[in-house]
Design a protein around this motif. Structure first.
Motif, PDB file in Angstrom:
ATOM      1  N   THR A  21       9.299  13.600  -8.497  1.00 10.03           N
ATOM      2  CA  THR A  21       8.397  13.844  -8.581  1.00 10.03           C
ATOM      3  C   THR A  21       7.578  13.067  -8.554  1.00 10.03           C
ATOM      4  N   ASN A  22       7.707  11.762  -9.445  1.00  8.00           N
ATOM      5  CA  ASN A  22       7.046  10.693  -9.628  1.00  8.00           C
ATOM      6  C   ASN A  22       6.052   9.687  -8.187  1.00  8.00           C
ATOM      7  N   LEU A  23       6.830  10.328  -7.482  1.00 12.65           N
ATOM      8  CA  LEU A  23       6.199   9.125  -5.963  1.00 12.65           C
ATOM      9  C   LEU A  23       5.356   9.997  -5.398  1.00 12.65           C
ATOM     10  N   ALA A  24       6.230  11.841  -5.582  1.00 15.31           N
ATOM     11  CA  ALA A  24       4.982  12.696  -4.422  1.00 15.31           C
ATOM     12  C   ALA A  24       3.474  12.810  -5.683  1.00 15.31           C
ATOM     13  N   ARG A  25       3.651  12.868  -6.756  1.00 12.91           N
ATOM     14  CA  ARG A  25       1.964  12.997  -7.564  1.00 12.91           C
ATOM     15  C   ARG A  25       1.297  11.456  -7.177  1.00 12.91           C
ATOM     16  N   LEU A  26       2.072  10.228  -7.270  1.00  9.60           N
ATOM     17  CA  LEU A  26       1.148   9.215  -7.201  1.00  9.60           C
ATOM     18  C   LEU A  26       0.652   8.758  -5.654  1.00  9.60           C
ATOM     19  N   VAL A  27       1.482   9.888  -4.914  1.00 10.98           N
ATOM     20  CA  VAL A  27       0.823   9.913  -3.579  1.00 10.98           C
ATOM     21  C   VAL A  27      -0.482  10.385  -3.384  1.00 10.98           C
ATOM     22  N   GLU A  28      -0.505  11.818  -3.825  1.00  3.58           N
ATOM     23  CA  GLU A  28      -1.173  12.838  -4.131  1.00  3.58           C
ATOM     24  C   GLU A  28      -2.796  11.475  -4.578  1.00  3.58           C
ATOM     25  N   ALA A  29      -2.873  11.183  -5.463  1.00  8.31           N
ATOM     26  CA  ALA A  29      -3.631  10.245  -6.560  1.00  8.31           C
ATOM     27  C   ALA A  29      -4.534   9.620  -5.847  1.00  8.31           C
ATOM     28  N   THR A  55      16.344  13.156  -2.345  1.00  2.00           N
ATOM     29  CA  THR A  55      17.934  12.521  -2.197  1.00  2.00           C
ATOM     30  C   THR A  55      18.115  10.917  -2.000  1.00  2.00           C
ATOM     31  N   GLN A  56      16.807   9.865  -1.892  1.00  4.38           N
ATOM     32  CA  GLN A  56      17.117   8.353  -1.733  1.00  4.38           C
ATOM     33  C   GLN A  56      15.791   7.864  -2.445  1.00  4.38           C
ATOM     34  N   VAL A  57      16.844   7.362  -3.268  1.00  2.00           N
ATOM     35  CA  VAL A  57      15.849   6.041  -4.332  1.00  2.00           C
ATOM     36  C   VAL A  57      15.299   4.508  -3.770  1.00  2.00           C
ATOM     37  N   PRO A  58      14.636   4.026  -3.628  1.00  5.60           N
ATOM     38  CA  PRO A  58      14.835   2.585  -2.971  1.00  5.60           C
ATOM     39  C   PRO A  58      15.801   1.674  -4.220  1.00  5.60           C
ATOM     40  N   SER A  59      15.891   0.704  -3.807  1.00  8.30           N
ATOM     41  CA  SER A  59      16.335  -0.260  -4.660  1.00  8.30           C
ATOM     42  C   SER A  59      14.907  -1.102  -5.475  1.00  8.30           C
ATOM     43  N   VAL A  60      15.695  -1.707  -6.580  1.00  7.08           N
ATOM     44  CA  VAL A  60      14.559  -1.800  -7.467  1.00  7.08           C
ATOM     45  C   VAL A  60      13.719  -3.328  -6.880  1.00  7.08           C
ATOM     46  N   ARG A  61      14.357  -3.619  -5.468  1.00  7.77           N
ATOM     47  CA  ARG A  61      13.655  -4.733  -5.169  1.00  7.77           C
ATOM     48  C   ARG A  61      12.765  -4.503  -4.269  1.00  7.77           C
ATOM     49  N   ALA A  62      12.370  -2.970  -3.677  1.00  8.79           N
ATOM     50  CA  ALA A  62      11.890  -2.684  -2.990  1.00  8.79           C
ATOM     51  C   ALA A  62      10.647  -1.578  -3.145  1.00  8.79           C
ATOM     52  N   LEU A  63      10.732  -1.187  -4.942  1.00  9.70           N
ATOM     53  CA  LEU A  63       9.978  -1.046  -5.680  1.00  9.70           C
ATOM     54  C   LEU A  63       8.242  -1.293  -5.683  1.00  9.70           C
ATOM     55  N   PRO A  64       8.044  -2.670  -6.119  1.00 13.60           N
ATOM     56  CA  PRO A  64       7.019  -3.546  -6.213  1.00 13.60           C
ATOM     57  C   PRO A  64       6.380  -2.977  -4.988  1.00 13.60           C
ATOM     58  N   LYS A  65       6.568  -3.041  -3.438  1.00 15.64           N
ATOM     59  CA  LYS A  65       5.568  -2.775  -2.251  1.00 15.64           C
ATOM     60  C   LYS A  65       5.502  -1.399  -2.383  1.00 15.64           C
ATOM     61  N   TYR A  66       5.842  -0.474  -2.233  1.00 17.00           N
ATOM     62  CA  TYR A  66       5.643   1.276  -2.695  1.00 17.00           C
ATOM     63  C   TYR A  66       4.467   0.948  -3.773  1.00 17.00           C
ATOM     64  N   ALA A  67       4.613   0.287  -5.568  1.00 18.31           N
ATOM     65  CA  ALA A  67       3.829   0.720  -6.154  1.00 18.31           C
ATOM     66  C   ALA A  67       2.035  -0.722  -6.053  1.00 18.31           C
ATOM     67  N   LYS A  68       2.509  -1.622  -5.235  1.00 19.57           N
ATOM     68  CA  LYS A  68       1.689  -2.079  -4.069  1.00 19.57           C
ATOM     69  C   LYS A  68       0.836  -1.229  -3.416  1.00 19.57           C
ATOM     70  N   ALA A  69       1.547  -0.856  -2.519  1.00 22.91           N
ATOM     71  CA  ALA A  69       0.585   0.684  -1.504  1.00 22.91           C
ATOM     72  C   ALA A  69       0.364   1.577  -2.420  1.00 22.91           C
ATOM     73  N   LEU A  70       0.139   2.001  -2.949  1.00 25.85           N
ATOM     74  CA  LEU A  70       0.064   3.420  -3.944  1.00 25.85           C
ATOM     75  C   LEU A  70      -1.070   2.887  -4.979  1.00 25.85           C
ATOM     76  N   GLY A  71      -1.080   1.659  -5.318  1.00 25.85           N
ATOM     77  CA  GLY A  71      -2.569   1.568  -6.267  1.00 25.85           C
ATOM     78  C   GLY A  71      -1.597   1.675  -8.273  1.00 25.85           C
ATOM     79  N   CYS A  72      -0.348   1.709  -7.977  1.00 25.43           N
ATOM     80  CA  CYS A  72      -0.224   2.079  -9.435  1.00 25.43           C
ATOM     81  C   CYS A  72       1.109   0.737  -9.995  1.00 25.43           C
ATOM     82  N   LYS A  73       1.733   0.370 -11.576  1.00 30.00           N
ATOM     83  CA  LYS A  73       2.471   0.192 -11.628  1.00 30.00           C
ATOM     84  C   LYS A  73       4.112   0.453 -10.909  1.00 30.00           C
ATOM     85  N   VAL A  74       5.154  -0.157 -11.222  1.00 25.97           N
ATOM     86  CA  VAL A  74       6.822   0.070 -10.817  1.00 25.97           C
ATOM     87  C   VAL A  74       7.052   1.334 -11.972  1.00 25.97           C
ATOM     88  N   SER A  75       6.257   1.275 -12.609  1.00 25.59           N
ATOM     89  CA  SER A  75       6.704   1.961 -13.868  1.00 25.59           C
ATOM     90  C   SER A  75       6.453   3.594 -14.299  1.00 25.59           C
TER      91      SER A  75
END
Length: 91
Positions: A21-29, A55-75
């Motif tokens: 849910t958070n990821l979809a919201r951030l992708v849209e934003a 159905t899949q949650v990335p590893s804690v180590r991978a979260l920063p790259k998703y946050a960076k690509a979306l322009g958000c914080k890991v939190s």
């Protein structure tokens, strides 16, 4: 290819639902297309689909790259109190 619009899978566990849910919201934003995010993160389409439907949650180590690509914080992707497993996948 366009944006992901399928929503959260009934197979998603509670952590996956929150993350998806958070990821979809951030992708849209972000206004970015999944193809753009694929290139920026080096993550394939099927993984994005699994993450977006919860159905899949990335590893804690991978979260920063998703946050960076979306322009958000890991939190923004995962609240501090969300217990996630490393590379958890349902199904």
């Amino acid at each position: 290819m366009g944006r992901h619009r399928e929503g959260i899978s009934p197979k998603a566990d509670p952590q996956g639902r929150i993350f998806g849910t958070n990821l979809a919201r951030l992708v849209e934003a972000s206004g970015k297309m999944i193809d753009d995010l694929k290139r920026e993160t080096g993550t394939g389409r099927s993984t994005w689909d699994h993450m977006l439907n919860g159905t899949q949650v990335p590893s804690v180590r991978a979260l920063p790259k998703y946050a960076k690509a979306l322009g958000c914080k890991v939190s923004d992707l995962v609240p501090d109190d969300l217990p996630i497993q490393v590379d958890a996948k349902v199904g």
